[in-house]
Design a protein around this motif. Structure first.
Motif: not given
Length: 133
Positions: A67-85
């Motif tokens: 399941x983890x391989x199929x949903x392909x989780x990625x870290x994305x940085x929010x440009x306004x807050x500079x937080x990763x989600x």
């Protein structure tokens, strides 16, 4: 005094924990070889119980990995807050994003037990993606 095997088995969790799931040494099949003519019913049941626990833990671990391989989780940085989600760029029927999770109630343990007698939790998830299925 040392706790009996029965008490030790009763203390085991119903489902495998993260430690059991992701520890390779815990999932190795290291069941002692026994001569069947000296095997009691108790030994037989205990041996089968341990085999069942290991097999179910391995199966759950395999399902999680797929399941983890199929949903392909990625870290994305929010440009306004500079937080990763974490964002999920894939799809799997067996994995649904959880909107919120809260533990509503935890009852006291029964007399002579250590674990809570009841835990009530509330999970919210969006099933709109499955509308066509």
């Amino acid at each position: 005094s040392r706790p009996s095997k029965r008490d030790q088995i009763q203390q085991l969790p119903l489902y495998p924990t993260e430690q059991v799931l992701f520890d390779d040494t815990a999932l190795r099949l290291n069941v002692d070889k026994l001569n069947l003519q000296f095997l009691t019913v108790y030994d037989y049941l205990l041996r089968n119980y341990n085999l069942y626990r290991l097999e179910s833990a391995y199966s759950i671990r395999d399902d999680l990995a797929k399941c983890i391989w199929k949903i392909r989780p990625r870290l994305q940085r929010d440009p306004s807050t500079k937080l990763r989600q974490t964002v999920f760029t894939g799809y799997s029927r067996m994995a649904v994003p959880v909107s919120s999770f809260s533990i509503v109630k935890v009852n006291k343990p029964h007399l002579g037990e250590e674990k809570p007698s009841k835990v009530l939790a509330e999970i919210h998830c969006d099933l709109a993606a499955f509308h066509g299925e």
